[in-house]
Scaffold this active site. Structure first.
Site, PDB file in Angstrom:
ATOM      1  N   CYS A  46     -21.697  33.301  -0.063  1.00 15.80           N
ATOM      2  CA  CYS A  46     -23.317  33.548   0.100  1.00 15.80           C
ATOM      3  C   CYS A  46     -24.107  33.623   1.356  1.00 15.80           C
ATOM      4  O   CYS A  46     -25.094  34.273   1.380  1.00 15.80           O
ATOM      5  CB  CYS A  46     -23.825  32.587  -0.826  1.00 15.80           C
ATOM      6  SG  CYS A  46     -23.538  30.823  -0.464  1.00 15.80           S
ATOM      7  N   GLY A  68     -24.122  30.199  -7.726  1.00 15.99           N
ATOM      8  CA  GLY A  68     -23.534  31.581  -8.494  1.00 15.99           C
ATOM      9  C   GLY A  68     -24.641  32.590  -8.265  1.00 15.99           C
ATOM     10  O   GLY A  68     -25.241  32.728  -7.430  1.00 15.99           O
ATOM     11  N   SER A  69     -24.526  33.730  -9.163  1.00 19.75           N
ATOM     12  CA  SER A  69     -25.378  34.894  -8.918  1.00 19.75           C
ATOM     13  C   SER A  69     -26.768  34.537  -9.525  1.00 19.75           C
ATOM     14  O   SER A  69     -26.942  33.418 -10.119  1.00 19.75           O
ATOM     15  CB  SER A  69     -24.921  35.826  -9.793  1.00 19.75           C
ATOM     16  OG  SER A  69     -25.143  35.657 -11.048  1.00 19.75           O
ATOM     17  N   GLU A 115     -28.095  27.005  -5.908  1.00 18.80           N
ATOM     18  CA  GLU A 115     -27.748  27.758  -4.629  1.00 18.80           C
ATOM     19  C   GLU A 115     -27.192  28.955  -5.108  1.00 18.80           C
ATOM     20  O   GLU A 115     -25.955  29.423  -5.625  1.00 18.80           O
ATOM     21  CB  GLU A 115     -26.807  27.014  -4.302  1.00 18.80           C
ATOM     22  CG  GLU A 115     -26.594  27.000  -2.600  1.00 18.80           C
ATOM     23  CD  GLU A 115     -25.489  28.097  -2.242  1.00 18.80           C
ATOM     24  OE1 GLU A 115     -25.542  29.245  -1.981  1.00 18.80           O
ATOM     25  OE2 GLU A 115     -24.217  27.575  -2.249  1.00 18.80           O
ATOM     26  N   GLY A 125     -28.093  32.171 -12.492  1.00 21.56           N
ATOM     27  CA  GLY A 125     -28.952  31.259 -12.084  1.00 21.56           C
ATOM     28  C   GLY A 125     -30.334  30.981 -12.451  1.00 21.56           C
ATOM     29  O   GLY A 125     -30.570  30.205 -13.272  1.00 21.56           O
TER      30      GLY A 125
HETATM   31  C1  UN1 Z   1     -21.210  29.659  -0.345  1.00 21.32           C
HETATM   32  O1  UN1 Z   1     -20.820  30.969  -0.011  1.00 21.32           O
HETATM   33  O2  UN1 Z   1     -21.323  29.399  -1.523  1.00 21.32           O
HETATM   34  O3  UN1 Z   1     -21.776  28.369   5.406  1.00 21.32           O
HETATM   35  C2  UN1 Z   1     -21.102  28.562   0.526  1.00 21.32           C
HETATM   36  C3  UN1 Z   1     -21.044  28.902   4.963  1.00 21.32           C
HETATM   37  C4  UN1 Z   1     -20.013  27.850   4.198  1.00 21.32           C
HETATM   38  C5  UN1 Z   1     -20.525  27.577   2.919  1.00 21.32           C
HETATM   39  C6  UN1 Z   1     -20.774  29.094   2.105  1.00 21.32           C
HETATM   40  N1  UN1 Z   1     -20.024  26.658   4.815  1.00 21.32           N
HETATM   41  O4  UN1 Z   1     -20.719  29.905   5.103  1.00 21.32           O
END
Ligand code: UN1
Length: 515
Positions: A301, A245-246, A267, A250
């Site tokens: 992300c 998350g953000s 993450e 986090g």
């Molecule tokens: C995410 O956005 O939290 O590499 C994970 C990627 C994907 C996973 C993203 N396999 O864009």
């Protein structure tokens, strides 16, 4: 496909009702919280169903059951645990189509991305099954005669996995399948914006576990961060909390869990840059940047948020990118030709528009997009036109992550400068360089180059494979999930020293003679 059709297909496949129980710990029950969660599709704002939310009392119950499940599960040999996870993978494969559709209507992903998300879980199940025979420890040369040293890895017990809306099930599987082959039980708290996907996945997984009369290794608690989410963080029975998350949330997670000396796996946000050199294959770069910036409507992300163009290719590539953006279909993700679906909700649209406004206020030049998009037939949906903004490294907003299709373009002269610019943000998840020059490539991959957890050459910042360790540095939180040796985060390491001699020599030559 029509929305109503898709909704019928998924409701029938996963027995989704008007109101669904939000708690699973071997059997389904209604959450004891007074709150009922209403779910809406970002595609058109249509209601998808309701879920009874879990409260702290449900956690108390489910955590107890998870601990006993973990104890029983740890007795099952790891390769057998792997076989069960492989069977879960096959169950998911059987329902790939329906589950992918549910991801699309609940998270707004395109059909192809919805299916891709389920494929990611299937891949993970295969990886975890193989891993279950490879949970290796080292042997270490002992300095003492007739001594043997080695490391072994034991399960942690019960762990919590808190996931975000943008990957409503794949990121859970990165954690859950790996934790499960290691021997842990997993309690999942999905995003309150995508609980139905979590319920559907848990139904399929529960079916496999029940078929083998196994204890509830995979549990579910649907509920808000403030209620059951906080309770999870504080519960000393959960040895580890994996959070996606953000950065702001986090940091809170890290604080609360570390207060009780629990472990976290974080993450968090990314602010991923692509550097395009004047020695790049520009066709390839164009595709890589467009995919990175636009896939999942920029809500990954790993989405590309900054584009650093060498001054010799700056105007040419920017022009081509704008042209490509004009041809990209924004709209109903259930239509095959759509590449950019909706943002998750109205709040996300407002945050996006506000970021565009701030960027312009700070001196950025809006080249295209940056407004709401109206999509006929999807009036209640949350659509925006993807924005490209020519920016200046001095602009504060370039250092922030905005979840949406917002790309800042910057100019550079040499690769050293590009890498310095690239690294001048608080986040450190994914990065990419497009070049055909070996020296440039090696510079980018050296300690002087990208400071991110993921470094890509001639491919996008987004779309990582499951086989590598996934995660990033700095504000991204330092965690690693999914492939490689990320499994160690779900295990406790034990260093073993065995004396098989006839006396007791001490390390470091220490003498201690007793009469
Ligand atoms: C995410 O956005 O939290 O590499 C994970 C990627 C994907 C996973 C993203 N396999 O864009």
């Amino acid at each position: 496909m029509l929305f109503s059709e898709a909704k019928d297909v998924v409701s029938a496949a996963f027995a989704l009702r008007e109101t669904n129980p939000g708690v699973y710990g071997g059997s389904w029950s209604d959450g004891s919280d007074a709150q009922i969660l209403e779910c809406f599709s970002p595609i058109n704002g249509a209601p998808l169903g309701r879920v009874t939310e879990a409260g702290a009392g449900d956690l108390a119950e489910v955590a107890g059951r998870s601990l006993s499940a973990a104890a029983a599960w740890a007795e099952v040999p790891a390769p057998k645990r792997g076989e069960i996870v492989a069977e879960i993978g096959r169950e998911l494969a059987m329902w790939k189509n329906e589950l992918g559709l549910l991801v699309s209507i609940e998270a707004g992903k395109t059909l192809s991305e919805g299916q891709g998300e389920v494929q990611e879980m299937i891949d993970l199940a295969g990886f975890a099954a193989g891993l279950s025979r490879q949970l290796y420890g080292l042997t270490i040369a002992s300095e003492r005669p007739h001594h043997r040293m080695y490391e072994q890895w034991h399960p942690l017990g019960a762990v919590a996995v808190i996931t975000s809306f943008n990957f409503p099930c794949a990121v859970w599987s990165w954690n859950a399948f790996i934790a499960a082959v290691v021997g842990d039980a997993v309690i999942w708290k999905p995003s309150s914006r995508t609980p139905l996907t979590a319920i559907a996945v848990t139904r399929l997984v529960g079916r496999v576990m029940e078929r083998h009369s196994l204890p509830p290794v995979f549990s579910l608690l649907v509920g808000g961060g403030g209620g059951v989410g906080n309770a999870l963080l504080e519960d000393p029975r959960l040895s580890m909390v994996s959070f996606t998350g953000s950065v702001a949330t986090g940091k809170k997670v890290a604080e609360v869990v570390s207060q009780r000396l629990g472990r976290t796996l974080l993450e968090l946000g990314g602010n991923n840059g692509v550097i395009v050199s004047d020695k790049a294959d520009l066709d390839m770069a164009l595709k890589g940047v467009a995919f990175g910036a636009l896939a999942t409507a920029g809500q990954r992300c790993t989405s590309t948020r900054r584009l650093l163009l060498h001054e010799n290719v700056y105007s040419g590539l920017l022009e081509r990118l704008v042209r490509a953006y004009q041809h990209v279909r924004v709209g109903d993700p259930l239509l095959a030709e759509t590449l950019v679906g909706p943002l998750i909700d109205e709040g996300a649209v407002e945050t996006y528009l506000e970021a565009v406004r701030r960027a312009v206020d700070q001196g950025g030049r809006l080249v295209c997009g940056g407004t709401r998009a109206s999509v006929p037939g999807c009036e209640g949906g949350h659509y925006v036109l993807p924005a490209i903004i020519e920016a200046d490294p001095a602009m504060d907003i370039v250092r922030e992550e905005t979840f949406g299709p917002l790309l800042y373009v910057l100019r550079y002269r040499d690769l050293q400068e590009a890498c310095a610019l690239h690294n001048a943000v608080p986040q450190g998840l994914s990065s990419a360089l497009f070049t055909r020059d070996l020296r440039e490539e090696e510079y980018f991959l050296s300690h002087r180059g990208s400071d991110c957890g993921l470094a890509n050459i001639n491919t996008s910042t987004a779309g990582a494979e499951i086989g590598g360790a996934f995660g990033g540095e700095k504000d991204t939180g330092g965690g690693r999930e999914s492939g490689s040796d990320a499994w160690k985060a779900y295990a406790r390491r034990q260093t073993v020293s065995i004396n098989h001699g006839a006396d007791l020599p001490l390390a470091q030559g220490v003498r201690f003679e007793i009469a």
